[in-house]
Design a protein around this motif. Structure first.
Motif, PDB file in Angstrom:
ATOM      1  N   THR A  39       0.805  -1.222   0.000  1.00  0.00           N
ATOM      2  CA  THR A  39       0.000   0.000   0.000  1.00  0.00           C
ATOM      3  C   THR A  39       0.839   1.273   0.000  1.00  0.00           C
ATOM      4  O   THR A  39       0.301   2.362   0.081  1.00  0.00           O
ATOM      5  N   THR A  40       2.131   1.151  -0.115  1.00  0.00           N
ATOM      6  CA  THR A  40       3.006   2.310  -0.035  1.00  0.00           C
ATOM      7  C   THR A  40       2.646   3.393  -1.054  1.00  0.00           C
ATOM      8  O   THR A  40       2.255   3.104  -2.179  1.00  0.00           O
ATOM      9  N   GLU A  41       2.786   4.626  -0.615  1.00  0.00           N
ATOM     10  CA  GLU A  41       2.660   5.782  -1.504  1.00  0.00           C
ATOM     11  C   GLU A  41       4.004   6.502  -1.612  1.00  0.00           C
ATOM     12  O   GLU A  41       4.068   7.634  -2.073  1.00  0.00           O
ATOM     13  N   ALA A  42       5.076   5.829  -1.179  1.00  0.00           N
ATOM     14  CA  ALA A  42       6.385   6.475  -1.064  1.00  0.00           C
ATOM     15  C   ALA A  42       6.891   7.062  -2.384  1.00  0.00           C
ATOM     16  O   ALA A  42       7.648   8.027  -2.371  1.00  0.00           O
ATOM     17  N   ASP A  43       6.483   6.488  -3.516  1.00  0.00           N
ATOM     18  CA  ASP A  43       6.960   7.007  -4.795  1.00  0.00           C
ATOM     19  C   ASP A  43       6.158   8.200  -5.300  1.00  0.00           C
ATOM     20  O   ASP A  43       6.615   8.914  -6.187  1.00  0.00           O
ATOM     21  N   ILE A  44       4.959   8.410  -4.751  1.00  0.00           N
ATOM     22  CA  ILE A  44       4.152   9.536  -5.234  1.00  0.00           C
ATOM     23  C   ILE A  44       4.008  10.655  -4.209  1.00  0.00           C
ATOM     24  O   ILE A  44       3.701  11.783  -4.568  1.00  0.00           O
ATOM     25  N   LEU A  45       4.247  10.335  -2.936  1.00  0.00           N
ATOM     26  CA  LEU A  45       4.122  11.335  -1.879  1.00  0.00           C
ATOM     27  C   LEU A  45       5.229  11.156  -0.848  1.00  0.00           C
ATOM     28  O   LEU A  45       5.472  10.047  -0.390  1.00  0.00           O
ATOM     29  N   LYS A  46       5.853  12.245  -0.481  1.00  0.00           N
ATOM     30  CA  LYS A  46       6.810  12.241   0.629  1.00  0.00           C
ATOM     31  C   LYS A  46       6.160  13.017   1.778  1.00  0.00           C
ATOM     32  O   LYS A  46       5.042  13.479   1.658  1.00  0.00           O
ATOM     33  N   PHE A 154      -6.381  16.935  -5.361  1.00  0.00           N
ATOM     34  CA  PHE A 154      -5.456  16.657  -4.263  1.00  0.00           C
ATOM     35  C   PHE A 154      -5.111  17.998  -3.616  1.00  0.00           C
ATOM     36  O   PHE A 154      -4.939  18.985  -4.317  1.00  0.00           O
ATOM     37  N   PRO A 155      -4.972  18.046  -2.285  1.00  0.00           N
ATOM     38  CA  PRO A 155      -4.684  19.327  -1.625  1.00  0.00           C
ATOM     39  C   PRO A 155      -3.204  19.735  -1.750  1.00  0.00           C
ATOM     40  O   PRO A 155      -2.466  19.755  -0.770  1.00  0.00           O
ATOM     41  N   TYR A 156      -2.803  20.063  -2.989  1.00  0.00           N
ATOM     42  CA  TYR A 156      -1.434  20.533  -3.204  1.00  0.00           C
ATOM     43  C   TYR A 156      -1.175  21.741  -2.317  1.00  0.00           C
ATOM     44  O   TYR A 156      -2.038  22.604  -2.155  1.00  0.00           O
ATOM     45  N   GLY A 157       0.021  21.781  -1.732  1.00  0.00           N
ATOM     46  CA  GLY A 157       0.395  22.912  -0.891  1.00  0.00           C
ATOM     47  C   GLY A 157       0.044  22.725   0.572  1.00  0.00           C
ATOM     48  O   GLY A 157       0.466  23.510   1.410  1.00  0.00           O
ATOM     49  N   ASP A 158      -0.741  21.695   0.923  1.00  0.00           N
ATOM     50  CA  ASP A 158      -1.072  21.416   2.316  1.00  0.00           C
ATOM     51  C   ASP A 158      -0.263  20.201   2.751  1.00  0.00           C
ATOM     52  O   ASP A 158      -0.650  19.064   2.502  1.00  0.00           O
ATOM     53  N   PRO A 164       3.556  16.027  -2.667  1.00  0.00           N
ATOM     54  CA  PRO A 164       3.411  15.298  -3.926  1.00  0.00           C
ATOM     55  C   PRO A 164       4.704  15.281  -4.736  1.00  0.00           C
ATOM     56  O   PRO A 164       5.411  16.277  -4.809  1.00  0.00           O
ATOM     57  N   GLN A 165       4.962  14.129  -5.361  1.00  0.00           N
ATOM     58  CA  GLN A 165       6.135  13.950  -6.209  1.00  0.00           C
ATOM     59  C   GLN A 165       5.760  13.986  -7.686  1.00  0.00           C
ATOM     60  O   GLN A 165       6.590  13.734  -8.543  1.00  0.00           O
ATOM     61  N   ARG A 166       4.488  14.262  -7.962  1.00  0.00           N
ATOM     62  CA  ARG A 166       4.010  14.386  -9.336  1.00  0.00           C
ATOM     63  C   ARG A 166       2.824  15.345  -9.339  1.00  0.00           C
ATOM     64  O   ARG A 166       2.221  15.593  -8.301  1.00  0.00           O
ATOM     65  N   ASP A 167       2.472  15.838 -10.520  1.00  0.00           N
ATOM     66  CA  ASP A 167       1.477  16.911 -10.588  1.00  0.00           C
ATOM     67  C   ASP A 167       0.098  16.459 -11.066  1.00  0.00           C
ATOM     68  O   ASP A 167      -0.762  17.281 -11.356  1.00  0.00           O
ATOM     69  N   ASP A 168      -0.135  15.141 -11.125  1.00  0.00           N
ATOM     70  CA  ASP A 168      -1.410  14.647 -11.646  1.00  0.00           C
ATOM     71  C   ASP A 168      -2.248  13.917 -10.598  1.00  0.00           C
ATOM     72  O   ASP A 168      -3.094  13.093 -10.929  1.00  0.00           O
ATOM     73  N   LEU A 169      -2.030  14.224  -9.318  1.00  0.00           N
ATOM     74  CA  LEU A 169      -2.749  13.514  -8.260  1.00  0.00           C
ATOM     75  C   LEU A 169      -4.130  14.111  -8.036  1.00  0.00           C
ATOM     76  O   LEU A 169      -4.301  15.322  -8.013  1.00  0.00           O
TER      77      LEU A 169
END
Length: 179
Positions: A39-46, A154-158, A164-169
């Motif tokens: 279930t990791t999201e490590a590649d798309i979110l830090k 997606f709440p970019y900036g929060d 986020p590690q990508r801009d299409d979430l």
């Protein structure tokens, strides 16, 4: 409630569970530890997945329950249930990475659905999943959830929700009728 087949105990979280639950949620989704599970999201979110205040808010909300799942007196999973009128919202679902892939998630989501139906009399369960998480969405589809195509940003900036590690979430709404 303990289920004999799994040796799991389900209970509502309390204030004293906050630190353990934050650690569990972080371990399931973020950082290298999360890579032990699927279930990791490590590649798309830090960054963080949640924080103590976020977990405490769910525990304290009169319309929410944070189901805590124990095996042998150790917290191994959790999920949020929130009453929203004719449906319940399912979120903050985490299973210890070392225990993922063994069928625990299926048991927990079934218990969450039963609990929501019996507690609130709801007819549907809703959840939102990051739309690029195809493997996770497929897992929920096998549990009877359907994709709706309804997206929310997606709440970019929060950074409370990660970096986020990508801009299409974005989040897609999944829905399951509860019979």
């Amino acid at each position: 409630m303990e289920t004999a087949a799994t040796g799991l105990t389900f209970r509502d979280a309390t204030d004293s569970d906050v630190d353990v639950l934050v650690a569990l949620i972080e371990s399931a989704y973020r950082g290298d530890a999360s890579r032990a599970g699927w279930t990791t999201e490590a590649d798309i979110l830090k960054g963080q997945r949640t924080d103590p205040q976020g977990v405490l808010d769910v525990i304290k909300s009169p319309d929410s329950r944070l189901l805590t799942v124990e095996r042998d007196a150790e917290v191994v999973a959790c999920c949020q249930l929130e009453h929203r009128g004719d449906h319940a919202y399912f979120g903050m679902f985490a299973v210890s990475p070392a225990l993922q892939g063994g069928g625990l998630g299926k048991v927990i989501i079934a218990e969450a659905e039963r609990t929501a139906r019996e507690t609130w009399g709801v007819t549907e369960m809703h959840m939102t999943v990051i739309s690029v998480r195809e493997d996770l969405i497929a897992w929920y589809e096998r549990r009877g959830y359907r994709r709706t195509g309804r997206m929310t940003p997606f709440p970019y900036g929060d950074e409370r929700f990660g970096i986020p590690q990508r801009d299409d979430l974005r989040f897609e709404l999944l829905v399951k009728p509860l019979g």
